[in-house]
Design a protein around this motif. Structure first.
Motif, PDB file in Angstrom:
ATOM      1  N   MET A 222     -27.920  24.549   5.109  1.00  0.00           N
ATOM      2  CA  MET A 222     -29.355  25.319   5.110  1.00  0.00           C
ATOM      3  C   MET A 222     -28.885  26.401   5.382  1.00  0.00           C
ATOM      4  SD  MET A 222     -32.438  25.320   5.668  1.00  0.00           S
ATOM      5  CE  MET A 222     -32.255  26.798   7.046  1.00  0.00           C
ATOM      6  N   GLN A 223     -28.704  27.734   4.576  1.00  0.00           N
ATOM      7  CA  GLN A 223     -28.410  29.088   4.392  1.00  0.00           C
ATOM      8  C   GLN A 223     -29.706  30.015   4.274  1.00  0.00           C
ATOM      9  OE1 GLN A 223     -25.075  29.882   2.654  1.00  0.00           O
ATOM     10  NE2 GLN A 223     -25.414  31.682   3.169  1.00  0.00           N
ATOM     11  N   PHE A 224     -30.130  31.220   4.756  1.00  0.00           N
ATOM     12  CA  PHE A 224     -31.480  31.322   4.564  1.00  0.00           C
ATOM     13  C   PHE A 224     -30.750  32.692   3.296  1.00  0.00           C
ATOM     14  CE2 PHE A 224     -33.670  30.475   7.723  1.00  0.00           C
ATOM     15  CZ  PHE A 224     -35.451  30.706   7.281  1.00  0.00           C
ATOM     16  N   VAL A 225     -30.916  33.019   2.473  1.00  0.00           N
ATOM     17  CA  VAL A 225     -30.371  34.036   1.620  1.00  0.00           C
ATOM     18  C   VAL A 225     -30.873  35.263   1.714  1.00  0.00           C
ATOM     19  CG1 VAL A 225     -30.260  34.566  -1.499  1.00  0.00           C
ATOM     20  CG2 VAL A 225     -30.330  32.535  -0.239  1.00  0.00           C
ATOM     21  N   ASP A 226     -32.594  35.253   2.032  1.00  0.00           N
ATOM     22  CA  ASP A 226     -33.250  36.751   2.547  1.00  0.00           C
ATOM     23  C   ASP A 226     -34.055  35.631   3.446  1.00  0.00           C
ATOM     24  OD1 ASP A 226     -35.218  35.949   0.225  1.00  0.00           O
ATOM     25  OD2 ASP A 226     -34.387  37.028  -1.247  1.00  0.00           O
ATOM     26  N   PRO A 227     -35.570  36.885   3.910  1.00  0.00           N
ATOM     27  CA  PRO A 227     -36.455  36.073   4.313  1.00  0.00           C
ATOM     28  C   PRO A 227     -37.166  35.198   3.267  1.00  0.00           C
ATOM     29  CG  PRO A 227     -35.980  38.409   4.885  1.00  0.00           C
ATOM     30  CD  PRO A 227     -35.363  38.187   3.377  1.00  0.00           C
ATOM     31  N   HIS A 228     -37.066  34.816   2.520  1.00  0.00           N
ATOM     32  CA  HIS A 228     -38.427  34.224   1.535  1.00  0.00           C
ATOM     33  C   HIS A 228     -37.667  32.792   0.915  1.00  0.00           C
ATOM     34  CE1 HIS A 228     -41.415  36.888   2.914  1.00  0.00           C
ATOM     35  NE2 HIS A 228     -40.770  37.673   2.544  1.00  0.00           N
ATOM     36  N   VAL A 229     -35.798  33.226   0.695  1.00  0.00           N
ATOM     37  CA  VAL A 229     -34.907  32.144   0.016  1.00  0.00           C
ATOM     38  C   VAL A 229     -34.211  31.643   0.958  1.00  0.00           C
ATOM     39  CG1 VAL A 229     -33.567  31.910  -1.897  1.00  0.00           C
ATOM     40  CG2 VAL A 229     -35.414  33.449  -2.106  1.00  0.00           C
ATOM     41  N   VAL A 230     -34.011  30.249   0.941  1.00  0.00           N
ATOM     42  CA  VAL A 230     -32.787  29.436   1.738  1.00  0.00           C
ATOM     43  C   VAL A 230     -31.931  28.571   0.942  1.00  0.00           C
ATOM     44  CG1 VAL A 230     -34.424  28.724   3.182  1.00  0.00           C
ATOM     45  CG2 VAL A 230     -34.893  27.393   1.634  1.00  0.00           C
ATOM     46  N   LYS A 231     -31.023  28.142   0.653  1.00  0.00           N
ATOM     47  CA  LYS A 231     -30.120  27.698   0.181  1.00  0.00           C
ATOM     48  C   LYS A 231     -29.213  26.456   0.259  1.00  0.00           C
ATOM     49  CE  LYS A 231     -25.827  28.576  -2.997  1.00  0.00           C
ATOM     50  NZ  LYS A 231     -24.779  29.630  -2.907  1.00  0.00           N
ATOM     51  N   VAL A 232     -30.130  25.673  -0.511  1.00  0.00           N
ATOM     52  CA  VAL A 232     -29.917  23.892  -0.014  1.00  0.00           C
ATOM     53  C   VAL A 232     -29.070  23.078  -1.055  1.00  0.00           C
ATOM     54  CG1 VAL A 232     -30.675  22.099   0.930  1.00  0.00           C
ATOM     55  CG2 VAL A 232     -32.053  23.798   1.057  1.00  0.00           C
ATOM     56  N   ASN A 233     -28.413  22.913  -0.115  1.00  0.00           N
ATOM     57  CA  ASN A 233     -27.302  22.083  -1.382  1.00  0.00           C
ATOM     58  C   ASN A 233     -26.580  22.682  -2.747  1.00  0.00           C
ATOM     59  OD1 ASN A 233     -26.853  20.056   0.682  1.00  0.00           O
ATOM     60  ND2 ASN A 233     -28.451  18.895  -0.252  1.00  0.00           N
ATOM     61  N   GLY A 234     -26.673  24.188  -3.161  1.00  0.00           N
ATOM     62  CA  GLY A 234     -26.612  24.443  -4.024  1.00  0.00           C
ATOM     63  C   GLY A 234     -27.779  25.239  -4.488  1.00  0.00           C
ATOM     64  N   LYS A 235     -28.717  24.516  -4.168  1.00  0.00           N
ATOM     65  CA  LYS A 235     -30.031  24.841  -5.045  1.00  0.00           C
ATOM     66  C   LYS A 235     -30.790  25.732  -4.381  1.00  0.00           C
ATOM     67  CE  LYS A 235     -34.250  22.629  -6.953  1.00  0.00           C
ATOM     68  NZ  LYS A 235     -34.876  21.755  -7.083  1.00  0.00           N
ATOM     69  N   GLN A 236     -31.415  27.273  -4.693  1.00  0.00           N
ATOM     70  CA  GLN A 236     -32.589  28.292  -3.756  1.00  0.00           C
ATOM     71  C   GLN A 236     -33.384  27.376  -4.381  1.00  0.00           C
ATOM     72  OE1 GLN A 236     -31.258  32.187  -5.178  1.00  0.00           O
ATOM     73  NE2 GLN A 236     -28.882  32.039  -3.955  1.00  0.00           N
ATOM     74  N   LEU A 237     -34.068  27.684  -2.902  1.00  0.00           N
ATOM     75  CA  LEU A 237     -35.616  27.438  -2.993  1.00  0.00           C
ATOM     76  C   LEU A 237     -36.324  28.468  -1.807  1.00  0.00           C
ATOM     77  CD1 LEU A 237     -35.343  24.346  -1.153  1.00  0.00           C
ATOM     78  CD2 LEU A 237     -36.078  24.120  -3.500  1.00  0.00           C
ATOM     79  N   SER A 238     -37.616  29.148  -2.371  1.00  0.00           N
ATOM     80  CA  SER A 238     -38.205  30.199  -2.251  1.00  0.00           C
ATOM     81  C   SER A 238     -39.755  29.863  -1.968  1.00  0.00           C
ATOM     82  CB  SER A 238     -38.200  32.039  -3.487  1.00  0.00           C
ATOM     83  OG  SER A 238     -39.123  31.440  -5.148  1.00  0.00           O
ATOM     84  N   GLY A 239     -40.235  30.301  -1.343  1.00  0.00           N
ATOM     85  CA  GLY A 239     -41.007  30.588   0.114  1.00  0.00           C
ATOM     86  C   GLY A 239     -42.664  31.835   0.033  1.00  0.00           C
ATOM     87  N   ASP A 240     -43.351  31.678  -0.355  1.00  0.00           N
ATOM     88  CA  ASP A 240     -43.966  33.331   0.868  1.00  0.00           C
ATOM     89  C   ASP A 240     -43.196  32.442   3.164  1.00  0.00           C
ATOM     90  OD1 ASP A 240     -45.224  34.519  -0.524  1.00  0.00           O
ATOM     91  OD2 ASP A 240     -47.335  33.704  -0.358  1.00  0.00           O
ATOM     92  N   LYS A 241     -43.826  31.207   3.179  1.00  0.00           N
ATOM     93  CA  LYS A 241     -43.327  31.042   4.378  1.00  0.00           C
ATOM     94  C   LYS A 241     -42.072  30.027   4.344  1.00  0.00           C
ATOM     95  CE  LYS A 241     -46.639  33.594   6.097  1.00  0.00           C
ATOM     96  NZ  LYS A 241     -46.990  35.012   7.394  1.00  0.00           N
TER      97      LYS A 241
END
Length: 134
Positions: free
Chosen positions: A1-20
């Motif tokens: 897992m890697q944070f892309v920005d404060p609201h987006v994480v990258k997990v196994n090549g897929k980006q997931l986003s949320g307010d928190k």
């Protein structure tokens, strides 16, 4: 897992986003001996797993959290920041009393107080709690 920005994480090549974003690394809770706890529905830190028998679908008005370790504090602050009133009960003299420098627990307690959370330390007798009307 890697944070892309404060609201987006990258997990196994897929980006997931949320307010928190909550990162839960895994552990197992210990249930305190509280009179009547076995007779009522209650949540543990496993509420974030898919196989937990009780699902939390709505934000509760308040939360009472037993324990002042890092998992309890993470969940307490999460519920508080989502808008629930949070009280933490800790048996030790302060939060994060074991394995951390004393200043860490005191500083976190100060931050929690500023955020409106209540942390009660030296809570020695869970038998004084009763979760059910007799």
């Amino acid at each position: 897992m890697q944070f892309v920005d404060p609201h987006v994480v990258k997990v196994n090549g897929k980006q997931l986003s949320g307010d928190k974003v909550l990162v839960a690394t895994g552990s197992r809770p210990v249930l305190p001996e509280i009179q009547g706890l076995d007779r009522v529905a209650h949540l543990t830190s496993d509420l974030l797993t898919v196989d937990e028998p009780i699902a939390l679908r709505l934000l509760p008005r308040s939360r009472l959290i037993a324990g002042g370790g890092y998992i309890a504090l993470e969940l307490g602050q999460m519920f508080s920041r989502f808008g629930a009133e949070v009280t933490i009960l800790e048996r030790s003299p302060q939060l994060l009393a074991h394995g951390y420098e004393p200043e860490v627990g005191r500083s976190i307690g100060d931050v929690f107080a500023q955020e409106g959370m209540v942390a009660l330390s030296r809570f020695k007798d869970p038998a004084k709690l009763s979760c059910c009307a007799e």
